[in-house]
Structures are given as structure tokens and as C-alpha cells.
Write a protein that holds these residues in place. Sequence first.
Motif, mmCIF file in Angstrom:
data_model
loop_
_atom_site.group_PDB
_atom_site.id
_atom_site.type_symbol
_atom_site.label_atom_id
_atom_site.label_comp_id
_atom_site.label_asym_id
_atom_site.label_seq_id
_atom_site.Cartn_x
_atom_site.Cartn_y
_atom_site.Cartn_z
ATOM 1 N N UNK A 1 16.106 4.693 -3.346
ATOM 2 C CA UNK A 1 16.500 3.844 -2.417
ATOM 3 C C UNK A 1 16.610 2.599 -2.849
ATOM 4 N N UNK A 2 14.712 2.166 -3.558
ATOM 5 C CA UNK A 2 14.730 1.203 -4.050
ATOM 6 C C UNK A 2 15.155 1.248 -4.997
ATOM 7 N N UNK A 3 16.348 1.686 -6.341
ATOM 8 C CA UNK A 3 16.968 1.512 -6.999
ATOM 9 C C UNK A 3 18.268 1.267 -6.586
ATOM 10 N N UNK A 4 18.307 1.596 -5.874
ATOM 11 C CA UNK A 4 20.087 1.708 -4.848
ATOM 12 C C UNK A 4 19.916 0.183 -4.163
ATOM 13 N N UNK A 5 18.520 -0.403 -3.641
ATOM 14 C CA UNK A 5 18.887 -1.790 -3.333
ATOM 15 C C UNK A 5 18.624 -2.559 -4.332
ATOM 16 N N UNK A 6 18.236 -2.286 -5.334
ATOM 17 C CA UNK A 6 18.375 -3.375 -6.624
ATOM 18 C C UNK A 6 19.959 -3.870 -7.283
ATOM 19 N N UNK B 1 1.159 -1.692 0.049
ATOM 20 C CA UNK B 1 -0.211 0.565 0.086
ATOM 21 C C UNK B 1 0.707 0.834 -0.210
ATOM 22 N N UNK B 2 2.177 1.246 0.389
ATOM 23 C CA UNK B 2 2.631 2.602 0.110
ATOM 24 C C UNK B 2 4.383 2.043 -0.846
ATOM 25 N N UNK B 3 3.708 1.449 -2.002
ATOM 26 C CA UNK B 3 4.559 0.792 -2.914
ATOM 27 C C UNK B 3 5.858 0.224 -2.571
ATOM 28 N N UNK B 4 5.967 -0.681 -1.306
ATOM 29 C CA UNK B 4 7.976 -1.263 -0.426
ATOM 30 C C UNK B 4 8.473 0.327 0.252
ATOM 31 N N UNK B 5 7.982 1.361 -0.226
ATOM 32 C CA UNK B 5 8.395 2.787 0.522
ATOM 33 C C UNK B 5 9.275 1.805 1.784
ATOM 34 N N UNK B 6 10.691 2.252 1.822
ATOM 35 C CA UNK B 6 11.364 1.606 3.302
ATOM 36 C C UNK B 6 11.523 2.322 4.438
ATOM 37 N N UNK B 7 10.700 2.346 5.176
ATOM 38 C CA UNK B 7 10.407 3.091 5.916
ATOM 39 C C UNK B 7 11.803 2.318 7.194
ATOM 40 N N UNK B 8 12.143 3.092 8.420
ATOM 41 C CA UNK B 8 12.485 2.515 9.548
ATOM 42 C C UNK B 8 13.255 1.128 9.550
ATOM 43 N N UNK B 9 11.438 0.903 10.265
ATOM 44 C CA UNK B 9 11.587 -0.518 10.493
ATOM 45 C C UNK B 9 12.068 -2.024 9.670
ATOM 46 N N UNK C 1 10.434 -1.451 -4.797
ATOM 47 C CA UNK C 1 10.318 -0.223 -3.288
ATOM 48 C C UNK C 1 10.791 1.163 -4.125
ATOM 49 N N UNK C 2 9.376 1.911 -3.928
ATOM 50 C CA UNK C 2 9.869 3.448 -4.330
ATOM 51 C C UNK C 2 11.191 4.506 -3.639
ATOM 52 N N UNK D 1 22.798 10.412 -2.973
ATOM 53 C CA UNK D 1 22.498 8.801 -3.152
ATOM 54 C C UNK D 1 23.514 8.432 -1.479
ATOM 55 N N UNK D 2 23.651 7.213 -0.701
ATOM 56 C CA UNK D 2 24.341 6.802 0.142
ATOM 57 C C UNK D 2 24.695 5.406 -0.014
ATOM 58 N N UNK D 3 23.811 4.662 -0.784
ATOM 59 C CA UNK D 3 23.818 2.841 -1.083
ATOM 60 C C UNK D 3 24.647 2.773 -2.419
ATOM 61 N N UNK D 4 25.325 3.696 -2.293
ATOM 62 C CA UNK D 4 26.400 3.503 -3.752
ATOM 63 C C UNK D 4 25.374 3.285 -5.308
#
Length: 259
Positions: A104-109, A18-26, A58-59, A134-137
Motif C-alpha cells: 500500500x505504501x508503494x501504491x501511495x507513491x 516505529x511501525x514503519x509508517x504503516x497505513x493504519x485505519x486512523x 510506508x510499508x 492491489x486496490x489503489x491502482x
Amino acid sequence: MLIDVFDKIATVTLNRPCQHNALSRELRGNLLIALQALDDDDDVAVIIFTGAGDKAFSVGADLKEFEVAPLQPEEMGVDCPIMQAFEKLRKPTIAAINGYAVTGGFELAVNCDILVASTNASFADTHARVGVVPAWGLTQYLAMLIGPVRARYLSFTGNYLDAATAKDWGMVLDVLAPGELMPYCRKLARDIIGCDPRTVRDVRAAMRVGLHQTVCQGLLLEAELAKQSVRRFDAARFGATRRSVISRGRDQIVPEGPV
């Protein structure tokens, strides 16, 4: 987050559809725990990452949460826990991109070894529009995947990239219909599992050093790992392996011209 392990394949599903798999802190915390646990799990040989639903992989960061609980400096950069967990991971990873892969979802990918997309997938780096570097490369890995000019285009503009173009640019291995994406990724995982696991791990490590550090460092590691593999090579058992490799190759060769 959902984690399923079957036949040595772990499927990690970002589960906030429902949140487009947004990367919440949790969710970021759960992702870190999953990376560490799966790397230690001897029943897991390959890890597939995907997103719940058919809209998004993920967005990125949850921007609503971001207003009141932004990323902290200790969550960013090569020394942050998520980046360190990816760096220490010894197992091949596949990103099954089933929708939006943004920021951040792009970074995860792009932290994954192989990216596969559905026809619903699209990619965007909106860091410059949000106002966060960006912080994840992504500034490094994206240029490695598609070249610096195309990477600059995406990161400087925040424009979206469709799945077909991502394949043309060499960023994703293939593009499948949505219903075919996960079966394809599982088949790919089984192909990887069918190889010698120690050799796959060593080849992956050498590639990552060459890409993430320097070609010379990668070649030095490759040479050392190659020597180790020769020292542990079991010639007495190789006959069966050779026959299996040849048979599989014959099965995969497409005949030329009409049959």
C-alpha cells in the motif's frame, strides 16, 4: 500525520516511524482529510509526501491491525475515497521515498506525479504474498511507469527493487543521499511553483487523462486546454516572462567540454 506548509509547499509526513509508517485505519483517514484540505488550500501549490524516520516511506497496511480490522470493500477501488481524492487533486505531488515503499505504501507513491528516492529506498509489491489484490491502482500505474514485463516481475514475485534500479527503470526521477532528499524535493517543488500555475494544472490534467484513460481522450483534453491557454494569453506581459525563461535556461545549460 504531520503537515507543514511553507512557501506554498505542503509537506505531508506519515508519522508512525516505529511501525514503519504503516497505513493504519486512523492514518488512512487522516490522509484522506489531508488530501481534501490541501487541494482546497490556496496557499498550497505543490504537495510532498514522505515518511517519518529514515527506515520507511510506508510499508502499506498495518498487518497487525489487519488481523482484526481488515480493509473494507468501500476502501478499495477507483470509487473509494482515497482514490477519488487523488483523482480530484489539482496540484502536483512529489513522493520523497526515504526507505521502504511496500504494497500500500508503494501504491501511495505511484499515485504521486513524481517519485524521488534516497539511497535507503526500496520498493516491493507484496500483495500476492499477503493474498490481497492491489486496490489503489498499482496494477495499472506500475506498468505505466516501468513497462508490463517489469511490473509483472515485481507483482508476481514480491521481490524488492533497490533505488538505483528503480531509477534505471524510469520509476524514480533521481536517487539522493538521505540528507539530500528533502532539500532536492523542495527545490523541485520551487521549480514547479515558478511556472504558470494554471498551465501546470492543465498540463497535469491532460497527462493524467491520457495515462489513466486513453491517449485519444488525453489529446482531446490537451487540445481544449491549449485553446483556453491561448485565449487567456497576455501578450503585453510576455516580454518579462520570455526574458526570465531565457535567462533561466542559460543558467541551467552545462557548458560542453572544459571551461
